[in-house]
Design a protein around this motif. Sequence first.
Motif, PDB file in Angstrom:
ATOM      1  N   UNK A 253       0.825  -1.211   0.000  1.00  0.00           N
ATOM      2  CA  UNK A 253       0.000   0.000   0.000  1.00  0.00           C
ATOM      3  C   UNK A 253       0.861   1.263   0.000  1.00  0.00           C
ATOM      4  N   UNK A 254       1.985   1.218   0.687  1.00  0.00           N
ATOM      5  CA  UNK A 254       2.897   2.356   0.649  1.00  0.00           C
ATOM      6  C   UNK A 254       3.459   2.563  -0.750  1.00  0.00           C
ATOM      7  N   UNK A 259      -3.739   8.517  -1.833  1.00  0.00           N
ATOM      8  CA  UNK A 259      -3.913   9.635  -0.902  1.00  0.00           C
ATOM      9  C   UNK A 259      -4.639   9.159   0.348  1.00  0.00           C
ATOM     10  N   UNK A 260      -4.508   9.924   1.422  1.00  0.00           N
ATOM     11  CA  UNK A 260      -5.170   9.571   2.674  1.00  0.00           C
ATOM     12  C   UNK A 260      -6.686   9.567   2.502  1.00  0.00           C
ATOM     13  N   UNK A 308     -17.471   6.788  -5.227  1.00  0.00           N
ATOM     14  CA  UNK A 308     -16.767   7.658  -4.274  1.00  0.00           C
ATOM     15  C   UNK A 308     -15.974   8.746  -4.976  1.00  0.00           C
ATOM     16  N   UNK A 309     -15.698   8.557  -6.278  1.00  0.00           N
ATOM     17  CA  UNK A 309     -14.950   9.565  -7.029  1.00  0.00           C
ATOM     18  C   UNK A 309     -13.471   9.610  -6.715  1.00  0.00           C
ATOM     19  N   UNK A 310     -12.926   8.538  -6.132  1.00  0.00           N
ATOM     20  CA  UNK A 310     -11.510   8.562  -5.741  1.00  0.00           C
ATOM     21  C   UNK A 310     -10.582   8.612  -6.945  1.00  0.00           C
ATOM     22  N   UNK A 311     -11.026   8.089  -8.091  1.00  0.00           N
ATOM     23  CA  UNK A 311     -10.171   8.157  -9.278  1.00  0.00           C
ATOM     24  C   UNK A 311      -9.962   9.594  -9.731  1.00  0.00           C
ATOM     25  N   UNK A 317      -1.627  10.402  -9.578  1.00  0.00           N
ATOM     26  CA  UNK A 317      -0.547  10.638  -8.630  1.00  0.00           C
ATOM     27  C   UNK A 317       0.189   9.353  -8.296  1.00  0.00           C
ATOM     28  N   UNK A 318      -0.546   8.209  -8.290  1.00  0.00           N
ATOM     29  CA  UNK A 318       0.063   6.951  -7.894  1.00  0.00           C
ATOM     30  C   UNK A 318       1.196   6.544  -8.805  1.00  0.00           C
TER      31      UNK A 318
END
Length: 326
Positions: A253-254, A259-260, A308-311, A317-318
């Motif tokens: 995961x690191x 993002x948090x 959730x719209x996390x994309x 950034x990943x």
Amino acid sequence: MEIFGSTFDDSVFLEARDRVSVALSSYNAKLCKPEWFCESTALDTDDPLEKQKVFKFRGDLAVRQGNHQKALDAYSSCLEWIADNNLTIRRDVLEGMARCCTRLGQRDRALDLVDLLSKEASNTCHLISLLLLKVSIYQHFGDVRSKMSSLQQLCSMLPFNPWHWYSLGQTCLQLLESDRTTGPCSPQRFESVEEQSAEQQEEAAEMDEDKIWLKACTCFIRTRLLLRILRQQQSSFVLQRTESTLKTTDEVLQRLNPKETTLQALTEVVSEDLIPEKMREDYQDGESLASVCLQSFRGRWWNKILLTGVLETDGCQHQTQTDTES
């Protein structure tokens, strides 16, 4: 008023009737020499059951010795002598044949045997065994996308098994690495299992890097949550394995570097069903397939995750950290 359980039935104190002793007839156990089934005389019988046993034992021994062609021949002969109502042995032999074909590089024949097994599946145990067999075949031939589809089915059937989630996450990582080195590739062969076809068609349009990355994050977060619950009841080498996997999961995961806010959103979605009562009552092994209503991986988790719209918030950034490490 009598207290419940404070009285006894009178029959408890009655004397037992005299038991009539029955003399048992003598019984002589059959003694067999080691590997008796390998002798040429082992087939000198007209009993179909005995011939089935001989070929089955020969096949099992050949597998143990690593001679998969010899095992495949023995299993094929065994199949001819199995009674129509002996479905357990038939499934065992067909699975053995599929695994032998896999080791011999006969991919199409192995998948044909899988299709045959799928038509005879009648309960959840059969379907789980079938999916595990598919995973091993796809893994052997490097068909990462089909392996991923089967693992998603396993996670839908056994949602509280952390090891299937962990395997699915590792497969997503493998797919990310292969896409970056060779570019996106089309799926190789998809099965004709009815409950998978619709989901596979939807997945074909979802294999871009960002969505695979998001699915990897989801799998490892779910793995971490489940292992933390399970380790409270574990000890010895089982606990050691869990702790080691938890450490690896945290490291992955690191490296994925979400993002948090993404971590929080995904954790909220995949932890909704982690209720002790629900975890005990969900799909029991051996339940009839007719009474099992399975939601697809997309319907159960993926659609909620996309909502959730996390994309959009995490963007690409990943790629910064994973690309620099690859």
